[in-house]
Design a protein around this motif. Structure first.
Motif, mmCIF file in Angstrom:
data_model
loop_
_atom_site.group_PDB
_atom_site.id
_atom_site.type_symbol
_atom_site.label_atom_id
_atom_site.label_comp_id
_atom_site.label_asym_id
_atom_site.label_seq_id
_atom_site.Cartn_x
_atom_site.Cartn_y
_atom_site.Cartn_z
ATOM 1 N N LEU A 75 10.367 -29.148 9.719
ATOM 2 C CA LEU A 75 10.607 -27.867 9.041
ATOM 3 C C LEU A 75 9.798 -27.754 7.756
ATOM 4 O O LEU A 75 9.220 -26.704 7.472
ATOM 5 N N LYS A 76 9.733 -28.817 6.978
ATOM 6 C CA LYS A 76 8.981 -28.791 5.721
ATOM 7 C C LYS A 76 7.490 -28.589 5.964
ATOM 8 O O LYS A 76 6.849 -27.751 5.336
ATOM 9 N N VAL A 77 6.935 -29.377 6.888
ATOM 10 C CA VAL A 77 5.498 -29.282 7.166
ATOM 11 C C VAL A 77 5.161 -27.915 7.758
ATOM 12 O O VAL A 77 4.175 -27.285 7.374
ATOM 13 N N THR A 78 5.997 -27.457 8.659
ATOM 14 C CA THR A 78 5.762 -26.160 9.284
ATOM 15 C C THR A 78 5.836 -25.036 8.250
ATOM 16 O O THR A 78 5.021 -24.109 8.276
ATOM 17 N N TYR A 79 6.781 -25.124 7.339
ATOM 18 C CA TYR A 79 6.887 -24.112 6.284
ATOM 19 C C TYR A 79 5.592 -24.047 5.472
ATOM 20 O O TYR A 79 5.056 -22.962 5.222
ATOM 21 N N VAL A 80 5.093 -25.208 5.068
ATOM 22 C CA VAL A 80 3.851 -25.234 4.280
ATOM 23 C C VAL A 80 2.711 -24.607 5.085
ATOM 24 O O VAL A 80 1.989 -23.743 4.598
ATOM 25 N N GLY A 81 2.557 -25.025 6.334
ATOM 26 C CA GLY A 81 1.461 -24.518 7.152
ATOM 27 C C GLY A 81 1.560 -23.036 7.458
ATOM 28 O O GLY A 81 0.565 -22.315 7.442
ATOM 29 N N MET A 82 2.774 -22.565 7.716
ATOM 30 C CA MET A 82 2.944 -21.176 8.130
ATOM 31 C C MET A 82 3.069 -20.209 6.961
ATOM 32 O O MET A 82 3.080 -18.998 7.161
ATOM 33 N N SER A 83 3.174 -20.719 5.746
ATOM 34 C CA SER A 83 3.267 -19.821 4.591
ATOM 35 C C SER A 83 1.925 -19.654 3.876
ATOM 36 O O SER A 83 1.854 -19.036 2.826
ATOM 37 N N ARG A 84 0.833 -20.164 4.441
ATOM 38 C CA ARG A 84 -0.503 -20.043 3.844
ATOM 39 C C ARG A 84 -1.149 -18.679 4.062
ATOM 40 O O ARG A 84 -1.816 -18.169 3.186
ATOM 41 N N PRO A 85 -1.034 -18.070 5.267
ATOM 42 C CA PRO A 85 -1.798 -16.838 5.516
ATOM 43 C C PRO A 85 -1.205 -15.601 4.862
ATOM 44 O O PRO A 85 0.009 -15.480 4.715
ATOM 45 N N THR A 86 -2.101 -14.690 4.490
ATOM 46 C CA THR A 86 -1.679 -13.410 3.932
ATOM 47 C C THR A 86 -1.640 -12.308 4.985
ATOM 48 O O THR A 86 -0.953 -11.302 4.810
ATOM 49 N N HIS A 87 -2.395 -12.474 6.088
ATOM 50 C CA HIS A 87 -2.505 -11.400 7.070
ATOM 51 C C HIS A 87 -2.189 -11.804 8.513
ATOM 52 O O HIS A 87 -1.660 -11.003 9.263
ATOM 53 N N LEU A 88 -2.572 -13.005 8.929
ATOM 54 C CA LEU A 88 -2.432 -13.363 10.340
ATOM 55 C C LEU A 88 -2.030 -14.827 10.485
ATOM 56 O O LEU A 88 -2.659 -15.712 9.904
ATOM 57 N N LEU A 89 -0.980 -15.060 11.271
ATOM 58 C CA LEU A 89 -0.552 -16.414 11.619
ATOM 59 C C LEU A 89 -0.554 -16.533 13.132
ATOM 60 O O LEU A 89 0.087 -15.739 13.823
ATOM 61 N N CYS A 90 -1.299 -17.501 13.646
ATOM 62 C CA CYS A 90 -1.311 -17.795 15.077
ATOM 63 C C CYS A 90 -0.771 -19.207 15.253
ATOM 64 O O CYS A 90 -1.115 -20.110 14.486
ATOM 65 N N ILE A 91 0.062 -19.388 16.244
ATOM 66 C CA ILE A 91 0.665 -20.693 16.515
ATOM 67 C C ILE A 91 0.342 -21.065 17.947
ATOM 68 O O ILE A 91 0.476 -20.247 18.858
ATOM 69 N N THR A 92 -0.069 -22.312 18.149
ATOM 70 C CA THR A 92 -0.241 -22.802 19.516
ATOM 71 C C THR A 92 0.835 -23.839 19.775
ATOM 72 O O THR A 92 1.089 -24.709 18.953
ATOM 73 N N MET A 93 1.490 -23.701 20.925
ATOM 74 C CA MET A 93 2.555 -24.624 21.315
ATOM 75 C C MET A 93 2.344 -25.082 22.746
ATOM 76 O O MET A 93 1.920 -24.300 23.589
ATOM 77 N N ASN A 94 2.693 -26.311 22.994
ATOM 78 C CA ASN A 94 2.755 -26.821 24.352
ATOM 79 C C ASN A 94 3.965 -26.173 25.016
ATOM 80 O O ASN A 94 5.031 -26.089 24.412
ATOM 81 N N SER A 95 3.816 -25.717 26.238
ATOM 82 C CA SER A 95 4.923 -25.023 26.897
ATOM 83 C C SER A 95 5.997 -25.970 27.418
ATOM 84 O O SER A 95 7.075 -25.515 27.806
ATOM 85 N N ASP A 96 5.744 -27.272 27.409
ATOM 86 C CA ASP A 96 6.760 -28.227 27.860
ATOM 87 C C ASP A 96 7.994 -28.121 26.971
ATOM 88 O O ASP A 96 7.908 -28.219 25.755
ATOM 89 N N GLY A 97 9.114 -27.892 27.556
ATOM 90 C CA GLY A 97 10.352 -27.789 26.800
ATOM 91 C C GLY A 97 10.661 -26.402 26.287
ATOM 92 O O GLY A 97 11.712 -26.181 25.693
ATOM 93 N N VAL A 98 9.771 -25.446 26.503
ATOM 94 C CA VAL A 98 10.014 -24.066 26.083
ATOM 95 C C VAL A 98 10.554 -23.317 27.296
ATOM 96 O O VAL A 98 9.934 -23.301 28.351
ATOM 97 N N THR A 99 11.711 -22.711 27.139
ATOM 98 C CA THR A 99 12.343 -22.022 28.261
ATOM 99 C C THR A 99 12.042 -20.522 28.230
ATOM 100 O O THR A 99 11.562 -19.991 27.220
ATOM 101 N N ALA A 100 12.363 -19.864 29.323
ATOM 102 C CA ALA A 100 12.220 -18.408 29.380
ATOM 103 C C ALA A 100 13.117 -17.751 28.330
ATOM 104 O O ALA A 100 12.748 -16.730 27.735
ATOM 105 N N ILE A 101 14.268 -18.344 28.050
ATOM 106 C CA ILE A 101 15.171 -17.827 27.011
ATOM 107 C C ILE A 101 14.515 -17.954 25.639
ATOM 108 O O ILE A 101 14.640 -17.060 24.798
ATOM 109 N N ASP A 102 13.800 -19.070 25.400
ATOM 110 C CA ASP A 102 13.067 -19.234 24.141
ATOM 111 C C ASP A 102 12.012 -18.145 23.987
ATOM 112 O O ASP A 102 11.893 -17.532 22.921
ATOM 113 N N ILE A 103 11.256 -17.901 25.043
ATOM 114 C CA ILE A 103 10.205 -16.872 25.011
ATOM 115 C C ILE A 103 10.819 -15.516 24.682
ATOM 116 O O ILE A 103 10.300 -14.766 23.847
ATOM 117 N N GLU A 104 11.945 -15.213 25.307
ATOM 118 C CA GLU A 104 12.635 -13.957 25.035
ATOM 119 C C GLU A 104 13.064 -13.892 23.561
ATOM 120 O O GLU A 104 12.922 -12.859 22.908
#
Length: 125
Positions: A75-104
């Motif tokens: 959570l700490k590392v992600t907060y630092v990384g995701m709070s840097r952009p002023t206009h656009l944040l793109c995240i890449t994730m491995n789909s392993d462990g991500v469910t259709a409910i998560d996507i929704e």
């Protein structure tokens, strides 16, 4: 962006425009900086870092994750990384462990979900 960025790529654009410099760094390396756009790439260190915090990406608080040392670190590392952009944040994730409910849940929080390649465990919603 730092002037002497060690890992950077220059893109030549149209003839009458300036070059675009793209800096490549770790989350720790950009702490305290601000950028127009950030691409946050999921990493594997004792597990997939973003996979650990899926509930938080959906706007949900997970006491179990928040109580675990690995969850707190993610959570700490992600907060630092995701709070840097002023206009656009793109995240890449491995789909392993991500469910259709998560996507929704991501989409309910206005995340735009794009599959870069066919998902191995998910069928498109």
């Amino acid at each position: 962006m730092r002037k002497n960025h060690f890992n950077s790529v220059h893109y030549n654009t149209l003839p009458n425009y300036s070059d675009i410099q793209v800096g490549i760094d770790t989350v720790h390396g950009v702490k305290g900086e601000t950028h127009s756009a950030t691409l946050y790439l999921e990493t594997f260190y004792k597990g997939l870092d973003l996979n650990r915090i899926i509930p938080f990406l959906k706007g949900e608080y997970d006491k179990k994750v928040a109580a675990q040392k690995k969850g707190q670190e993610a959570l700490k590392v992600t907060y630092v990384g995701m709070s840097r952009p002023t206009h656009l944040l793109c995240i890449t994730m491995n789909s392993d462990g991500v469910t259709a409910i998560d996507i929704e849940g991501f989409r309910e929080k206005d995340w735009e979900v794009i599959y870069i390649s066919e998902p191995s465990l998910l069928s498109p919603i």
